[in-house]
Design a protein around this motif. Structure first.
Motif, mmCIF file in Angstrom:
data_model
loop_
_atom_site.group_PDB
_atom_site.id
_atom_site.type_symbol
_atom_site.label_atom_id
_atom_site.label_comp_id
_atom_site.label_asym_id
_atom_site.label_seq_id
_atom_site.Cartn_x
_atom_site.Cartn_y
_atom_site.Cartn_z
ATOM 1 N N LYS A 1 0.837 -1.205 0.000
ATOM 2 C CA LYS A 1 0.000 0.000 0.000
ATOM 3 C C LYS A 1 0.871 1.254 0.000
ATOM 4 C CE LYS A 1 -2.909 -0.099 3.363
ATOM 5 N NZ LYS A 1 -3.917 -0.238 4.410
ATOM 6 N N LEU B 1 2.238 1.761 -3.483
ATOM 7 C CA LEU B 1 1.241 2.255 -4.425
ATOM 8 C C LEU B 1 0.884 3.721 -4.186
ATOM 9 C CD1 LEU B 1 -1.265 -0.701 -4.798
ATOM 10 C CD2 LEU B 1 0.454 0.077 -6.410
ATOM 11 N N MET B 2 0.967 4.157 -2.946
ATOM 12 C CA MET B 2 0.571 5.516 -2.623
ATOM 13 C C MET B 2 1.665 6.541 -2.879
ATOM 14 S SD MET B 2 -2.420 5.514 -2.083
ATOM 15 C CE MET B 2 -3.613 4.242 -2.039
ATOM 16 N N ARG B 3 2.838 6.090 -3.240
ATOM 17 C CA ARG B 3 3.882 7.031 -3.592
ATOM 18 C C ARG B 3 3.466 7.786 -4.834
ATOM 19 N NH1 ARG B 3 9.604 4.202 -3.845
ATOM 20 N NH2 ARG B 3 9.034 2.511 -2.485
ATOM 21 N N GLY B 4 3.823 9.033 -4.930
ATOM 22 C CA GLY B 4 3.436 9.861 -6.068
ATOM 23 C C GLY B 4 3.968 9.344 -7.394
ATOM 24 N N VAL C 1 1.748 6.488 -8.971
ATOM 25 C CA VAL C 1 0.476 6.991 -9.476
ATOM 26 C C VAL C 1 0.696 7.816 -10.746
ATOM 27 C CG1 VAL C 1 -1.496 8.469 -8.913
ATOM 28 C CG2 VAL C 1 -0.574 6.933 -7.195
ATOM 29 N N ASP C 2 1.697 8.689 -10.724
ATOM 30 C CA ASP C 2 2.004 9.489 -11.913
ATOM 31 C C ASP C 2 2.347 8.604 -13.103
ATOM 32 O OD1 ASP C 2 1.579 11.768 -10.471
ATOM 33 O OD2 ASP C 2 3.702 12.197 -10.137
ATOM 34 N N ALA D 1 1.414 5.484 -13.612
ATOM 35 C CA ALA D 1 0.207 4.789 -14.060
ATOM 36 C C ALA D 1 -0.673 5.709 -14.902
ATOM 37 C CB ALA D 1 -0.579 4.274 -12.853
ATOM 38 N N VAL D 2 -0.835 6.941 -14.468
ATOM 39 C CA VAL D 2 -1.619 7.912 -15.242
ATOM 40 C C VAL D 2 -0.963 8.156 -16.602
ATOM 41 C CG1 VAL D 2 -2.338 10.343 -15.320
ATOM 42 C CG2 VAL D 2 -2.654 9.006 -13.239
#
Length: 159
Positions: free
Chosen positions: A15, A18-21, A24-25, A27-28
């Motif tokens: 978790k 996954l929550m590291r910026g 997420v960046d 993946a986007v």
């Protein structure tokens, strides 16, 4: 009794990862890149290839040159004799890259750079105004101090 520090569980570590910026960046970026690829492919297929087709064929892959000897191409598209250079597919990939780069630059990078420049200019203007106000307040306070010192000095003369 020695207290043991509880190790984070694998799930907690996952978790946190996954929550590291960055994750997420990334993946986007991958999702947007995949969607953007469809747009670019549509532009190439619907606009660029017909423009090229006005001068020859719509399929850039069919543009080839024979480097050595007469090139014999089988029904399935493989070259059986000679050395064939498929420069049309390279041209198509290059056009696709240039179109992608142009769209990304003109529709994403350039507007974002202009926006960030405006935000920075507003921030600097706001800081400049704030500094001007502080300097003005400081000057007023110095004048008040000087006036009080002058009053005290003239008050001592009377006594």
């Amino acid at each position: 009794m020695v207290s043991e520090k509880k190790k984070p569980s694998v799930w907690e570590g996952f978790k946190a990862f996954l929550m590291r910026g960055n994750v997420v960046d990334l993946a986007v970026a991958v999702v947007i890149g995949a969607a953007f690829t469809n747009i670019v492919n549509s532009v190439v297929k619907g606009v660029i290839n017909p423009l090229v087709g006005a001068f020859g064929t719509k399929n850039l892959d069919s543009y080839t040159s024979c480097l050595k000897g007469p090139c014999v191409v089988a029904e399935d598209g493989t070259v059986t004799e000679g050395i064939q250079i498929a420069w049309g597919s390279v041209l198509g990939a290059t056009l696709s890259f240039v179109i992608t780069a142009a769209v990304v630059y003109f529709l994403m990078v350039l507007p974002m750079a202009k926006y960030l420049a405006r935000v920075e200019a507003r921030r600097k203007a706001k800081e400049g105004t704030h500094e001007l106000i502080e300097v003005t307040e400081l000057e007023v306070l110095k004048e008040i101090r000087d006036a009080l010192v002058a009053q005290r000095g003239s008050g001592h003369d009377r006594e």
